[in-house]
Design an enzyme around this catalytic site. Structure first.
Site, PDB file in Angstrom:
ATOM      1  N   GLY A 301      85.493 -57.253  49.158  1.00 52.98           N
ATOM      2  CA  GLY A 301      85.121 -56.109  49.981  1.00 52.98           C
ATOM      3  C   GLY A 301      86.361 -55.414  50.519  1.00 52.98           C
ATOM      4  O   GLY A 301      87.460 -55.525  49.969  1.00 52.98           O
ATOM      5  N   SER A 302      86.203 -54.720  51.631  1.00 60.10           N
ATOM      6  CA  SER A 302      87.218 -53.774  52.086  1.00 60.10           C
ATOM      7  C   SER A 302      88.466 -54.390  52.687  1.00 60.10           C
ATOM      8  O   SER A 302      89.392 -53.665  53.046  1.00 60.10           O
ATOM      9  CB  SER A 302      86.597 -52.797  53.084  1.00 60.10           C
ATOM     10  N   THR A 303      88.525 -55.723  52.832  1.00 59.02           N
ATOM     11  CA  THR A 303      89.803 -56.318  53.226  1.00 59.02           C
ATOM     12  C   THR A 303      90.876 -56.017  52.181  1.00 59.02           C
ATOM     13  O   THR A 303      92.062 -55.993  52.493  1.00 59.02           O
ATOM     14  CB  THR A 303      89.675 -57.838  53.425  1.00 59.02           C
ATOM     15  N   GLU A 720      80.244 -51.330  57.976  1.00 62.42           N
ATOM     16  CA  GLU A 720      80.038 -51.584  56.557  1.00 62.42           C
ATOM     17  C   GLU A 720      78.900 -52.555  56.295  1.00 62.42           C
ATOM     18  O   GLU A 720      78.938 -53.338  55.373  1.00 62.42           O
ATOM     19  CB  GLU A 720      81.303 -52.143  55.899  1.00 62.42           C
ATOM     20  N   GLU A 724      78.840 -51.361  49.619  1.00 67.99           N
ATOM     21  CA  GLU A 724      79.775 -50.438  49.007  1.00 67.99           C
ATOM     22  C   GLU A 724      79.323 -50.292  47.557  1.00 67.99           C
ATOM     23  O   GLU A 724      79.397 -51.235  46.772  1.00 67.99           O
ATOM     24  CB  GLU A 724      81.180 -51.029  49.086  1.00 67.99           C
TER      25      GLU A 724
END
Length: 729
Positions: A301-303, A720, A724
């Protein structure tokens, strides 16, 4: 005739003499053979004599102890005791009253008294063991049984492996069989060659009664104890992590959880935990054998965006003030969408795109600024294509998607490619340590217990410098705004008094039936990578929670932030790191508001305070004091965010909820126990119960929602908790 008889007797005498001489010759030959070969019927006489007249006693060695960084034992060998019952009728010390013995013994060993009585009443037996519950007893339990004074009950002393802190870092330490005959898991298994012991013996000559004969030489083989292992784990931090992980597991019942606390300056692992966990003293009850922090790879994910950002800054292609159109981005036949159902936030800057965790921003950076080749080059530099080499067994490798142009975009924002938590920790050390990437390690030293000589020592190791110190500091500055800015997705990770820099992540999970990704509220892996203090990072904390059971009005950050904020705050205070003077409770944080506890307070006063903070306050009920509130105390709110205050009493009226978001509707339904039937998604356009109508507990309401056709900016940023997504045209 007499002469014939005499001759006949002489012949017999000669024959007997010859037979005797032959037998004597055979006997003499046999004796000579035995004297020369020292064997009879294939058995060596010397061995038979030695077996009869020599005794050999085992001298047990000790398996090496595993300690934390301060020398507290985490795995050690201790004496244990097994109950034996003497039943021999010729023995003075025998069980005379099986029923009484069983009744007194049963509650201590947690066995059925009738079952024990049956074993204690066995006929024709000299002695018996009593099975489950009576083996591997502690010294305390042995003394408790001895105090009963039960005749015929004796104990056999044995060595066993013991884990005094129970489920403390259990997947790191692992376990052995109780008798240490087999190392099964974790460091107990991977370091077995260092930890294993070798028993010695003493051999001497004795008489027929086994009494040692004086003045005869002994043969002594000394035992060899295993080496002792010291870990980098800090028991204080590890225990704090274990406690909050257990609380969150009980509250949210996730599929799994994982967390790591590391020192970014050295790469030392200070704490590491997984759920489900286990107590290695009761290894029969293990349900999860996987150390997810090391052995599990998944789409992060967005890390991952923090590393894409670092690459773009390092290459000089990042302009945080540059404006782009958020919402969706076309890549050939595919469209990348932002996590708020592709609505985006209109035209925003790339800095704001990082704060809001925009997939579109990072697709543009990957394809139009960096280009796929440079992006993947930086993934290599950050170590994402190789295992870290941490000393823990079964480290998983990554899976980087790089076959198509769209793969570069999805990888840049954390989808499509799978990496491990420990790889993310290693990569994050470069950002938190001035560009120098440190290899994670968990073994501080291995020590010879006889000489205190250090056999092996873990050392801080720089495994790369993917970015400069200047770039690292710029990334940290932007990561801080994720937590402090109005647009940031990381507001729940604010820690009072400390400057936190971090990045949220919401990872999609592949459908096991091969139908793309799982969908639905809570069907994601929610994570956060945070460092503190931002000005001079001393700690990195990574937390991931897989599919927690969160209420419809709860965000995915709820369980993750509970773990992160608790462990980070505890650890910083424990390490005596001075707090920053910039933050205080119940104050604005870059135009955000940390809400206090208003339960029991006057509703009008509370409403006035909250409205002055720019919040949208909705009061339910006609009472004077507040009975319940949503969001709860400690939540970080934005300007315009809705706060619902429920007053005392049982009389409520239906508010006008047209235009409310789904999240706000669920807040209302929760606080007054409405049964809501939702149609559609987005914002409320119609409600079946008219405004100002009287409400009763458990009332049913039908609510229709729809997405606006032309939205430049959503009402509130999320953390989030929506997936996504990549959608097909």
């Amino acid at each position: 005739m007499a002469t014939f008889k005499l001759n006949k007797m002489n012949v017999r005498a000669v024959v007997l003499l010859l037979v005797f001489m032959l037998l004597f010759s055979l006997l003499f030959t046999r004796i000579g053979y035995i004297q020369v070969n020292k064997t009879v019927n294939g058995q060596e006489l010397q061995t038979i004599a030695e077996d009869r007249w020599t005794r050999k006693q085992t001298v047990e060695g000790r398996r090496g102890t595993i300690y934390d960084r301060f020398g507290d034992a985490l795995a050690q060998e201790i004496p244990s005791y097994t109950i034996e019952a003497i039943l021999d009728e010729n023995s003075r010390n025998r069980v005379e009253d099986p029923k009484m013995t069983a009744q007194k013994l049963a509650p201590i060993v947690e066995r059925d008294a009738d079952d024990l009585e049956r074993l204690l009443s066995a006929e024709g037996r000299f002695q018996v063991e009593l099975g489950i519950g009576t083996k591997n007893l502690s010294l305390e339990k042995k003394r408790e049984i001895e105090e009963l004074g039960l005749k015929g009950i004796v104990f056999r002393k044995e060595a066993r492996r013991y884990y005094p802190k129970q489920n403390f870092a259990s997947h790191v330490i692992g376990y052995t069989e109780r008798d240490m005959s087999k190392a099964r898991m974790g460091l107990e298994s991977s370091l077995n060659d260092y930890l294993v012991k070798e028993d010695g013996f003493v051999q001497y000559f004795s008489d027929r009664k086994g009494i040692k004969l004086p003045n005869l030489e002994e043969i002594i083989e000394k035992p060899k104890n295993g080496f002792d292992v010291y870990l980098t784990l800090d028991a204080n931090i590890q225990m704090a992590l274990e406690q909050i992980m257990s609380q969150v597991e009980e509250q949210y019942e996730p599929e799994r959880m994982m967390a790591i606390v590391a020192d970014p300056k050295t790469g030392q692992i200070l704490a590491m935990s997984n759920r489900p966990s286990f107590n290695p003293n009761f290894y029969e009850e293990i349900t999860n054998y996987t150390n997810y922090t090391v052995s599990s790879r998944f789409e992060p994910g967005s890390t991952m965006k923090m590393f894409t950002l670092a690459a773009a800054i390092e290459e000089g292609v990042y302009n945080g003030e540059e404006i782009y159109q958020s919402g969706s981005y076309q890549i050939g036949g595919r469209r990348v969408s932002d996590h708020n159902q592709g609505l985006g936030w209109g035209k925003i800057s790339f800095d704001e795109g990082f704060q809001r965790s925009s997939n579109v921003a990072y697709s543009i950076l990957a394809l139009e600024r960096l280009g796929p080749e440079r992006l993947y080059n930086y993934l290599d530099k950050f170590g994402f294509r190789s295992p870290t080499g941490i000393e823990l067994p079964n480290e998983a490798s990554s899976s980087i998607a790089d076959s198509y142009r769209v793969d570069a975009a999805t990888t840049a924002f954390g989808q499509g490619s799978a990496v491990t938590p420990i790889q993310q920790i290693q990569a994050a050390t470069a950002i938190a340590n001035g560009g120098k990437m440190m290899k994670p390690y968990v073994i501080d030293k291995i020590v010879n217990p006889y000489t205190d000589e250090v056999i092996e020592r873990g050392e801080p190791t720089v495994v790369g410098e993917p970015i400069s110190e200047k770039t690292a500091n710029q990334v940290l500055d932007l990561m801080e705004t994720v937590v402090t800015s109005t647009a940031g997705t990381g507001k729940p990770y604010f820690v009072e008094g400390f400057d936190i820099a971090g990045k949220t992540g919401t990872a999609q999970i592949s459908d096991p039936n091969g139908r793309g990704y799982l969908t639905g509220h809570g069907q994601h892996i929610y994570s956060f990578m945070g460092v503190a203090p931002k000005s001079n990072p001393q700690l990195i904390v990574y937390v991931a929670v897989d599919r927690p059971k969160i209420d419809i009005y709860e965000q995915g950050s709820a369980p993750v932030s509970q773990i992160f904020t608790s462990v980070m705050k505890h650890s910083l205070q424990y390490l005596n790191i001075a707090p920053s003077a910039r933050s205080s409770k119940n104050a604005f944080i870059d135009e955000g508001f940390l809400i206090g506890d208003y339960i029991g307070k006057n509703v009008e006063k509370a409403k006035s305070i909250l409205e002055e903070a720019g919040l949208d306050v909705q009061v339910i009920g006609t009472g004077i004091n507040i009975e319940a509130q949503i969001p709860t105390s400690g939540s970080m709110l934005l300007f315009g965010e809705k706060v619902i205050l429920k007053t005392e009493g049982s009389s409520f009226t239906m508010p006008n909820i047209v235009g409310w978001s789904l999240r706000d509707v669920m807040k209302l339904a929760y606080i007054i126990n409405l049964n809501a039937n939702l149609i559609g998604s987005g914002f409320v356009i119609e409600q079946s119960i008219a405004p100002n109508s009287e409400l009763k507990n458990g009332d049913y309401i039908v609510i229709e929602l729809a997405l606006p056709h032309d939205v430049e900016e959503s009402e509130h940023p999320t953390d989030e908790d929506e997936p996504e997504i990549i959608t097909m045209d």
